[in-house]
Structure formats: C-alpha cells, structure tokens
Scaffold this active site. Structure first.
Site, PDB file in Angstrom:
ATOM      1  CG  HIS A 124      35.159  38.039  45.523  1.00 21.21           C
ATOM      2  ND1 HIS A 124      34.237  39.067  45.412  1.00 21.21           N
ATOM      3  CD2 HIS A 124      36.238  38.421  44.798  1.00 21.21           C
ATOM      4  CE1 HIS A 124      34.739  40.021  44.656  1.00 21.21           C
ATOM      5  NE2 HIS A 124      35.955  39.653  44.275  1.00 21.21           N
ATOM      6  CG  HIS A 133      40.547  39.172  45.447  1.00 12.99           C
ATOM      7  ND1 HIS A 133      40.443  38.031  44.698  1.00 12.99           N
ATOM      8  CD2 HIS A 133      39.750  40.089  44.843  1.00 12.99           C
ATOM      9  CE1 HIS A 133      39.650  38.246  43.672  1.00 12.99           C
ATOM     10  NE2 HIS A 133      39.202  39.492  43.748  1.00 12.99           N
TER      11      HIS A 133
END
Length: 255
Positions: free
Chosen positions: A162, A177
């Site tokens: 992620h 992110h």
C-alpha cells in the site's frame, strides 16, 4: 507434428504455470495408478487408444483404474491451471500497463495517479494532515494505476503493497501512501510492478490497486504524496491543483 509440440512450446513453456499444473496433475494420476498396481498386458503406442492394453487376464480392473488415473490427472491439472492463472494472468496484464510521459523537471514531482489534488491538511489521517511525516498533498484517485513521480530508486516497498518510497536522483525522498489504514488489507487488492532497490523512470508503472474493491471493504483510498525529507528544503510548493492526470507536475521543492 501434432498438437503436443505447439501446446508445449506455444503455451505451457512461455506461461510456465500450465506446465507446472499439468506436471502436478499427472503426478497425482500416476500416484493413483501406482498404488493400485495398474499395468498393461501388452506393449504398444501411447495415447488414449493405449487404454485398451490394460484389458487382459479376464479382468477389467486395470482398465477402469487407468481411466480413473487419467480423469484424476485431467481434473487436477485443470483446477490448478485455473488457480495459478488467477495470479499469473493478473501479473501479465499488469506488465502490459504502459508507462506515461510525465512533464517533470529537476526538483519537481509528478502526480503518481490521476485524480483530484487537495492540500495535505485535508488528509483523513492526522499523521499526514499534521505534516508529521513531511509536506506534500492528497489525491482523491480516479484510477488504480500508480506511476513513478520522478526518476530515482525504489528505497522502500511495504509488504502490504500500500506504500512505496522513492528517492529521486536529486535527493528528494517521496512516499506514496495509498489509502487510509489499507495496511490492514495485507496486500489484498494491490499489485506491485517493481521491487525494492530497482531504478525507475518517471512515468513507470509502480502499483495497481482495485479502488472499488478497497472502498467496498470500507477503506478510504485517498493517496498521499509526501516529501519525507521536507526539512532539508526551504519549502515544498503545491504547483498542481484541482483535477490532474498522472504525470502532471504537482510538487516543487525550493532550496
């Protein structure tokens, strides 16, 4: 030439996983045949017609057993080929994702994903909104395709896929992110195209994420783009606002 060679060299070997699946399937069928002591009563050619060679000695037992062994081989091979394809074909599709041509210059970072650019203060995660991790911006993504914002090196790639960190050739350290608390998905709905330590070009595909699937699981897909070594510079300016395409300049360092 029959169909064996085209199938082997045209599909099984290039894709690899069908060959592995068929080897496992045949091993399972062979194991059954061995455990039941199945054998022929005469020599002859291979192939389906050879099953008749298992009839003899006034018994049909070995004929039935070889049919069962063939069925086991086919079923196991088919099931494993399908299971392996779910991952392998997705990887292959990912590799065909074309790079984009960004408009970046030294000291400038491009948008890694298309969407709506917002100030970092509007991030749903306080750790980002407070600039505790550095200055940057938020993108409400319209796509699940993430590209490198700069030329540089992949210096961090989280196992959960992620988040990815890139150190630009000019020294700017950028963290991408994807989502809020998406680390909890443990990589589900994410696919990475690069490895840690790999050199990447601006516009090169990095990650694909299934935006709709992640949102359906209750996670926000806001994507933060952070310059983690912001303190080294006089300022980090937001030069792209509103809706942007991936590859469009969005951040610029001063000093």
């Amino acid at each position: 030439m029959g169909i064996t060679e085209p199938l082997l060299y045209g599909v099984n070997l290039p894709k690899k996983y069908p060959l592995v699946a068929s080897m496992i399937g045949v091993a399972c069928g062979g194991l059954y045949a061995g455990l039941t002591h199945t054998h022929r009563f005469a020599t002859g050619s291979s192939g389906l017609p050879a099953v008749l060679l298992y009839i003899g000695d006034n018994t049909m037992t070995f004929f039935y057993n070889i049919i069962i062994a063939i069925v086991i081989s086919c079923v196991v091979s088919a099931v494993l080929t399908y299971i392996f394809s779910l991952h392998a074909e997705k990887r292959q599709e990912a590799k065909t994702l074309e790079a984009i041509q960004p408009h970046t210059k030294p000291g400038v970072a491009a948008a890694p994903v298309a969407g709506l650019v917002k100030p970092l203060s509007q991030a749903k995660d306080e750790a980002f909104a407070s600039e505790a991790l550095g200055k940057g911006l938020v993108i409400e993504p319209e796509s699940g395709d993430v590209f490198s914002p700069v030329d540089g090196m992949v210096t961090a790639l989280f196992p959960s896929k992620h988040a990815i960190g890139i150190t630009a050739e000019d020294g700017m350290e950028i963290l991408i992110h994807i989502g809020i608390n998406t680390v909890e998905l443990n990589g589900k709905h994410f696919e990475t195209f690069v490895e840690q330590g790999e050199h990447v070009q601006a516009g090169q595909p990095l990650v694909h994420f299934d935006r709709k699937a992640i949102e359906q699981e209750g996670y926000n897909t806001q994507t933060m783009v952070i310059v983690t070594n912001s303190a080294m510079y006089e300022d980090i300016e937001l030069v792209g606002q509103g809706r942007v395409e991936a590859g469009q300049d969005v951040l610029k360092r001063k000093g």
